[in-house]
Design a protein around this motif. Structure first.
Motif, short mmCIF file in Angstrom:
data_model
loop_
_atom_site.label_atom_id
_atom_site.label_comp_id
_atom_site.label_asym_id
_atom_site.label_seq_id
_atom_site.Cartn_x
_atom_site.Cartn_y
_atom_site.Cartn_z
N LEU A 118 0.75 -1.40 -0.20
CA LEU A 118 0.07 0.04 -0.07
C LEU A 118 0.97 1.03 0.11
N SER A 119 0.12 2.39 -0.41
CA SER A 119 1.00 3.60 -0.41
C SER A 119 0.94 3.97 1.12
N PRO A 120 2.21 4.87 1.69
CA PRO A 120 1.93 5.14 2.83
C PRO A 120 0.72 5.81 3.48
N PRO A 121 0.05 6.81 2.76
CA PRO A 121 -1.06 7.38 3.16
C PRO A 121 -2.38 6.05 3.31
N GLU A 122 -2.36 5.16 2.41
CA GLU A 122 -3.41 4.19 2.51
C GLU A 122 -2.78 3.39 3.76
N ARG A 123 -1.72 3.03 4.10
CA ARG A 123 -1.50 2.21 5.29
C ARG A 123 -1.59 2.72 6.52
N VAL A 124 -1.47 4.23 6.41
CA VAL A 124 -1.90 4.82 7.98
C VAL A 124 -3.24 4.97 8.08
N ALA A 154 -9.28 10.85 3.73
CA ALA A 154 -8.65 9.77 4.55
C ALA A 154 -9.68 8.64 4.43
N ARG A 155 -10.98 8.89 4.22
CA ARG A 155 -12.09 7.80 4.04
C ARG A 155 -11.70 6.98 3.06
N LYS A 156 -11.33 7.55 1.97
CA LYS A 156 -11.10 7.10 0.64
C LYS A 156 -10.05 6.31 0.59
N LEU A 157 -8.96 6.70 1.30
CA LEU A 157 -7.65 6.00 1.31
C LEU A 157 -7.85 4.71 2.19
N ALA A 158 -8.51 4.89 3.35
CA ALA A 158 -8.60 3.87 4.05
C ALA A 158 -9.49 2.63 3.46
N SER A 159 -10.87 3.17 2.55
CA SER A 159 -11.49 2.06 1.70
C SER A 159 -10.78 1.47 0.85
N ARG A 160 -9.93 2.16 0.15
CA ARG A 160 -9.17 1.64 -0.96
C ARG A 160 -8.07 0.52 -0.43
N ALA A 161 -7.50 0.98 0.77
CA ALA A 161 -6.64 -0.13 1.44
C ALA A 161 -7.45 -1.31 1.89
N ARG A 162 -8.68 -0.93 2.56
CA ARG A 162 -9.23 -2.30 2.93
C ARG A 162 -9.91 -3.07 1.76
N ARG A 163 -10.07 -2.63 0.60
CA ARG A 163 -10.40 -3.33 -0.45
C ARG A 163 -9.30 -4.45 -0.84
N ARG A 164 -8.13 -3.94 -0.86
CA ARG A 164 -6.97 -4.70 -1.06
C ARG A 164 -6.58 -5.74 -0.21
N VAL A 165 -6.88 -5.41 1.16
CA VAL A 165 -6.61 -6.27 2.46
C VAL A 165 -7.73 -7.42 2.25
#
Length: 288
Positions: free
Chosen positions: A112-118, A144-155
């Protein structure tokens, strides 16, 4: 003093967020020290939720380290694996354990990108609000919501492609693997390996290690046995690392390697070996 009284309770969370973001025990300990110093000199009288405040400070510091670490990773010698984190009865101190500290999940987050990971770690693991996350990242709450959502999808995609095997099955396979490995039983090892298994070693340029992934159960079994004969190991123990059973090998009285696995259809589909001595310092007190 409030900080002194509550610090033992919150320290595992401070260390936990730093380790999940950085994948390094040593770097996480440095962040913990930084957070303690920052908190010791701060006026905490208006802080309602001290845990959230400490975790946020740890995340902000880890984010700075993570951004610079990404540049270092590009120059890393060979494959990169996270630093093993001892958990369970072998841990030196309390550790917050869940799926996000496993080797497999840390590798997913590493992509993930650093912002997504955070955003993902702070919100989905530690329950920090998006307004605080936005402050850490220097952006807006919707971002921030969008970053978390994108990261969650990959997880979620990673979980679905490689479901976590039950602990009992992991322990059974590792016991069988250790027996076959120590007796040089090639056929036994091949039987335990998935035909499409992948073997990853992290030497970090510090010790000899394969700098490319090795594919195929038979090929991996052959390499493991050949290298094992050269090492003359003094013993192999099964220890909890990142909340999961792992193999710790000893040589000349010291920890030589830490091996973690992923299991698919009852066989080992990913075998990951940490050899970098810089990343093994935190496991030197494991049982010999």
């Amino acid at each position: 003093m409030r900080l002194t009284a509550e610090w033992p309770e919150h320290r595992p969370a401070v260390f936990g967020v730093a380790y999940r973001l950085l994948g390094s025990v040593a770097d996480a300990e440095d962040v913990v020290q930084d957070v303690w110093l920052r908190a010791s000199s701060a006026d905490l009288s208006a802080v309602v939720d001290l845990r959230a405040w400490l975790v946020t400070v740890a995340a902000r510091r880890s984010y700075d380290v993570l951004k610079s670490a990404r540049v270092q990773r590009e120059n890393y010698v060979g494959p990169w694996l996270p630093e093993p984190l001892l958990t369970g009865p072998d841990a030196a101190e309390p550790v917050l354990v869940d799926e996000s500290v496993t080797t497999a999940m840390l590798l997913v987050m590493e992509a993930l990108s650093p912002p997504e990971r955070v955003a993902f770690v702070l919100h989905d693991v530690f329950g920090i609000s998006f307004d605080r996350i936005a402050e850490v990242l220097g952006g807006s709450v919707p971002a921030a919501r969008k970053l978390a959502s994108r990261a969650r999808r990959r997880v979620v995609e990673a979980r679905e492609s490689a479901p976590t095997a039950p602990r009992a099955e992991r322990e059974r396979l590792l016991v069988a693997f250790r027996a076959a490995y120590q007796t040089g039983d090639l056929a036994g090892l091949v039987e335990l390996m998935h035909p499409d298994a992948v073997y990853t070693t992290d030497g970090g340029g510090e010790v000899f290690a394969a700098r490319k992934l090795i594919h195929g159960g038979l090929r991996i079994a052959e390499v493991l046995l050949r290298v094992g004969r050269q090492w003359s190991l003094s013993g192999i123990d099964i220890v909890e690392v990142g909340g999961e059973p792992a193999l710790v090998a000893y040589r000349d009285g010291r920890v030589h390697s830490v091996d973690t696995v992923e299991i698919t259809d009852g066989r080992i589909s990913a075998y990951r070996r940490q050899l970098n001595p810089r990343k093994l310092r935190a496991v030197t007190f494991a049982r010999p």
